[in-house]
Design an enzyme around this catalytic site. Structure first.
Site, short mmCIF file in Angstrom:
data_model
loop_
_atom_site.label_atom_id
_atom_site.label_comp_id
_atom_site.label_asym_id
_atom_site.label_seq_id
_atom_site.Cartn_x
_atom_site.Cartn_y
_atom_site.Cartn_z
CB CYS A 22 -3.37 8.71 0.28
SG CYS A 22 -4.91 8.18 1.03
CE LYS A 27 -3.25 2.87 0.16
NZ LYS A 27 -4.20 3.24 1.16
N1 LIG Z 1 -10.32 8.34 2.64
C1 LIG Z 1 -9.60 7.70 1.77
O1 LIG Z 1 -9.69 7.98 0.55
C2 LIG Z 1 -8.69 6.57 2.15
C3 LIG Z 1 -8.14 5.81 1.12
C4 LIG Z 1 -7.31 4.76 1.43
C5 LIG Z 1 -7.01 4.49 2.74
N2 LIG Z 1 -7.53 5.24 3.75
C6 LIG Z 1 -7.14 4.86 5.10
O2 LIG Z 1 -8.18 5.02 6.02
C7 LIG Z 1 -7.74 5.73 7.16
C8 LIG Z 1 -8.88 6.52 7.71
O3 LIG Z 1 -9.20 7.52 6.75
P1 LIG Z 1 -10.61 8.23 6.65
O4 LIG Z 1 -10.59 8.98 5.38
O5 LIG Z 1 -11.70 7.26 6.90
O6 LIG Z 1 -10.53 9.23 7.88
P2 LIG Z 1 -11.70 10.17 8.42
O7 LIG Z 1 -11.01 11.31 9.10
O8 LIG Z 1 -12.70 10.44 7.36
O9 LIG Z 1 -12.43 9.28 9.53
C9 LIG Z 1 -11.84 8.75 10.66
C10 LIG Z 1 -12.94 8.39 11.66
O10 LIG Z 1 -12.33 7.72 12.76
C11 LIG Z 1 -12.94 8.18 13.95
N3 LIG Z 1 -12.08 7.88 15.08
C12 LIG Z 1 -10.99 8.56 15.53
N4 LIG Z 1 -10.45 7.94 16.60
C13 LIG Z 1 -11.20 6.84 16.83
C14 LIG Z 1 -11.14 5.78 17.79
N5 LIG Z 1 -10.19 5.72 18.73
N6 LIG Z 1 -12.10 4.83 17.74
C15 LIG Z 1 -13.07 4.86 16.82
N7 LIG Z 1 -13.18 5.83 15.88
C16 LIG Z 1 -12.24 6.80 15.88
C17 LIG Z 1 -13.20 9.65 13.68
O11 LIG Z 1 -14.19 10.19 14.54
C18 LIG Z 1 -13.64 9.63 12.21
O12 LIG Z 1 -15.03 9.49 12.05
C19 LIG Z 1 -6.56 6.59 6.63
O13 LIG Z 1 -5.65 6.90 7.63
C20 LIG Z 1 -5.98 5.71 5.57
O14 LIG Z 1 -5.00 4.88 6.11
C21 LIG Z 1 -8.36 6.27 3.48
#
Ligand SMILES: NC(=O)c1ccc[n+]([C@@H]2O[C@H](COP(=O)([O-])OP(=O)(O)OC[C@H]3O[C@@H](n4cnc5c(N)ncnc54)[C@H](O)[C@@H]3O)[C@@H](O)[C@H]2O)c1
Length: 399
Positions: free
Chosen positions: A263, A211
């Site tokens: 990312c 990744k």
């Molecule tokens: N958004 C994308 O396009 C994308 C793409 C590939 C990978 N990712 C991966 O997904 C991860 C998360 O990204 P996202 O876009 O969903 O982030 P985001 O900021 O949209 O959402 C994160 C969520 O996690 C919650 N959260 C924080 N701490 C927490 C805890 N201790 N327990 C439970 N919930 C908690 C927050 O309240 C929030 O709703 C990234 O770090 C990345 O590794 C995201």
């Protein structure tokens, strides 16, 4: 027939919520966990907190209160489920570039407190190599008093979605799974087989690096495009025409531009923090430097004028996400040089623009001395075409 799994998805953000909805829609019971109580309540009442995500509203409407339930009580959710998918964010510090693991640590601690023999834990957040088999494993073992790999299983399966297209991408893309031992890989594979298209790799580290490598591949290739943009400019050649002319089976030049979001500009640091990697480092520097490149162009166009507008404030069009948006660098550079900065983005209203980006909204395009069209915000194309000679068109949107 029961799937045998009751899955908790920890972190219901732009990546976690579509995942939870897809799993629920496959007929598997899902408990979504989020520290944001309002978000959990919204989901339980059938409301989609990410309306811009294609197809998500339908899945939530169909499954909420049935296969999809949300809670802000992580330990209760962990106790109730036998598969735990962690997909919380991992941020890096803006200046030191070091990752802050505190959110993952907290999430793993909560999972550990509810863990039972035979459970499977999967980390989906993109993380530095070996995080699953060191940090995650250690916290889970400490809080559960169970042994990873034998009492419970642990794997990494990187989320490869793209916000806005998560559901279709999720269904199309192979889902890599790699465990801390072969039993963990098999267990994770069995879980994902129920709702995705899993592909086994040898271990968790391979899945983690695959990744990160995807992000680095994009970053380095965008850096190449950015450099070729400057080369084209030196010779007075239209980059976009040249890019198409160069295209064939073995050559596909990416689009130049700013690189934002949580990312692509983040993952290279997971490697650069650990070792010398000159190509990766230089690509990062080059891409970050594009903000200055576009700012210089805008200032040149503005002449003696002092009002410069930014169209497209999110890191990408169609996504309401300001994390690591390069709009911040552009705003800072322009302000440092004494310019009045304005902005507009279809995802943000006037108040949000002021609050989130600290700038005034563009009310009249004609009052701008120049405009940087950062991404493909199609909503404003008509207006911008009429003032094309004042626009720095980063993505060749006006053509
Ligand atoms: N958004 C994308 O396009 C994308 C793409 C590939 C990978 N990712 C991966 O997904 C991860 C998360 O990204 P996202 O876009 O969903 O982030 P985001 O900021 O949209 O959402 C994160 C969520 O996690 C919650 N959260 C924080 N701490 C927490 C805890 N201790 N327990 C439970 N919930 C908690 C927050 O309240 C929030 O709703 C990234 O770090 C990345 O590794 C995201």
């Amino acid at each position: 027939m029961s799937s045998g799994f009751k899955v908790s998805v920890i972190g219901l953000g732009k990546a976690g919520l579509p995942l939870a909805a897809v799993i629920a829609d496959a007929g598997i019971e899902v408990i979504g966990v989020d520290v944001d109580k309002q978000r959990a309540e919204d989901i339980n009442s059938g409301k989609n907190p990410i309306p811009e995500e294609n197809g998500l509203s339908e899945l939530i409407k169909k499954n909420h209160g049935k296969n999809l339930k949300a809670t802000s009580d992580p330990i209760a959710a962990a106790k109730e489920s036998n598969a735990h998918i962690v997909i919380v964010p991992l941020f890096i510090d803006e200046s030191t570039k070091k990752p802050d693991f505190s959110i993952i640590e907290k999430a793993m601690e909560n999972v550990g407190k509810g863990l039972k023999k035979g459970d499977i834990v999967v980390l989906e957040t993109t993380v530095p190599v070996k995080t699953t088999e060191t940090l995650a494993k250690g916290i889970l073992e400490k809080n559960s008093k169970l042994k990873a790999g034998t009492d419970f299983y642990l794997a990494h399966s990187p989320e490869r979605i793209m916000t806005g297209y998560s559901i279709s991408r999720f269904r199309e893309f192979p889902k890599l799974v790699g465990g801390i031992n072969s039993e963990s890989t098999e267990k994770a594979f069995g879980l994902y087989k129920k709702f995705a298209n899993p592909v086994k790799v040898s271990n968790a580290g391979t899945a983690e690096l695959a990744k990160i490598a995807e992000g680095i591949y994009r970053d380095v290739n965008i850096a190449l495009a950015n450099e070729l943009l400057k080369v084209s400019e030196k010779y007075g050649i239209d980059f976009w025409e040249m890019k198409e002319a160069a295209r064939h089976q073995y050559c596909s030049i990416l689009e130049p531009g700013n690189v934002g979001g949580h990312c692509i500009p983040v993952y290279p640091w997971f490697v650069l923090n650990e070792m010398e990697a000159p190509l990766i480092k230089e690509a990062r520097k080059l891409n970050d430097g594009m903000a200055e490149y576009y700012v210089k162009k805008a200032i040149n166009i503005a002449g003696k004028g002092k009002k410069i507008g930014i169209v497209g404030l999110s890191y990408r069009e169609g996504v309401k996400e300001k994390a690591y948006s390069r709009a911040f660098a552009v705003i800072r550079l322009l302000r440092d040089k004494g310019y009045e900065v304005y902005g507009i983005d279809a995802m943000y209203n006037e108040n949000e623009i002021k609050k989130e980006f600290g700038i005034e909204a563009i009310k009249d395009f004609n009052k701008m001395d120049s405009i940087i069209l950062m991404n493909k915000n199609s909503e404003y194309i008509g207006k911008l075409k009429k003032m094309r000679n004042r626009v720095v068109d980063v993505k060749n949107t006006l053509k």
